[in-house]
Design an enzyme around this catalytic site. Structure first.
Site: not given
Ligand code: NAP
Length: 263
Positions: A67, A94, A160, A164, A195
């Site tokens: 975490d 990530n 957020y 970023k 996602t």
């Molecule tokens: P997601 O589906 O919600 O997955 C988030 C991941 O981060 C999960 O593996 C979660 O693991 C982990 N996580 C959350 N809190 C955590 C903590 N305190 N310590 C360690 N791990 C933690 O999100 P996603 O959409 O794949 O996004 C991944 C990254 O891409 C993020 O940085 C997000 O800001 C960025 N992003 C996403 C998008 C998009 O459209 N999806 C766009 C721009 C940027 P657990 O739940 O198993 O702990």
């Protein structure tokens, strides 16, 4: 021409690899042959996902709980990667969260939570992997930032966006500091990627977002993973302190013509 290191000799750490973009990165790099350690908050979940990916890719994937709100967790993660793989070549920082919160309702705790995971968590992950990369004499850090903050704004996600954009300020200083060590630091800026996290924002959000992307669809985790794989490759050796936007053209349009042309 410098010697390139084949993927099967590479040790990769992916934070937030249990689902979404991180899982996509872990999957692609495992398919390439790298040894991958993925993390999430819960050890059991991370272990299960790692097993699934090891089975589906035929690669070497392990998962641990780390975490990133806990400053010690990043150190444990880096030590575990080095113990399992003997070294650490690539860190994909990530893990991230994107809770919606209007500014007038935002508390100090809301801000702290987002900054702790997204900004401080990625900084601590980089710092923790440094000694192993320094011992190896090379390294690749790829941060998952976002278009939100660095390039665009979104009402309800100001904390957020700050986290970023903050990652990019960190990236530029770190890239300069680590260049003499042969370590590059770059970032991908995803647009809207389908996602689990994004789906949590609801069907209407997904529909509007897809409609605002000139390429006509939401991104997939694999779209981001391919960009990460490039920045993590030997071929990207001369690129540091840079960002690569992967958004289907979402940040480009100056007018609605971009969309009427498609209709
Ligand atoms: P997601 O589906 O919600 O997955 C988030 C991941 O981060 C999960 O593996 C979660 O693991 C982990 N996580 C959350 N809190 C955590 C903590 N305190 N310590 C360690 N791990 C933690 O999100 P996603 O959409 O794949 O996004 C991944 C990254 O891409 C993020 O940085 C997000 O800001 C960025 N992003 C996403 C998008 C998009 O459209 N999806 C766009 C721009 C940027 P657990 O739940 O198993 O702990």
């Amino acid at each position: 021409m410098t010697r390139t290191t084949p993927w099967h000799e590479r040790s990769v750490v992916v934070t937030g690899g249990t689902r979404g973009i991180g899982r996509g990165i872990a999957e692609l790099l495992a398919r390439h042959g790298a040894s991958v350690l993925l993390t999430g908050r819960d050890a059991a979940t991370a272990g299960e996902v790692a097993e699934e990916l090891a089975r589906s890719t035929g690669g070497r994937v392990a998962g641990i709980g780390a975490d990133l709100r806990d400053p010690d967790a990043a150190e444990v993660m880096a030590a575990e990667a080095e113990r399992r793989h003997g070294h650490v070549d690539v860190l994909c920082a990530n893990a991230g969260i994107f809770p919606e919160k209007p500014l007038r309702e935002m508390t100090a705790a809301d801000i702290d939570e987002v900054l702790a995971v997204n900004l401080r968590g990625s900084m601590l992950a980089v710092r923790a992997c440094l000694p192993a990369m320094e011992r190896a004499g090379r390294g690749r850090v790829v941060l998952t930032s976002s278009i939100t903050g660095p390039a665009t704004g979104y009402a309800g996600w100001s904390h957020y966006g700050a986290s970023k954009a903050g990652q990019l300020g960190f990236l530029r200083g770190a890239a300069l500091e680590l260049a003499p060590l042969g370590i590059t630091v770059n970032a991908v800026l995803p647009g809207n990627v389908r996602t689990e996290g994004l789906e949590g924002l609801g069907a209407e959000y997904l529909r509007t977002m897809a409609a605002s992307i000139p390429l006509g669809r939401l991104g997939e985790s694999a779209d981001i993973a391919h960009a990460v794989a490039f920045l993590a490759s030997d071929e990207a050796a001369f690129i540091t302190g840079q960002t690569l936007t992967v958004d289907g053209g979402q940040t480009l349009p100056e007018s609605l013509d971009a969309f009427t042309a498609r209709a």
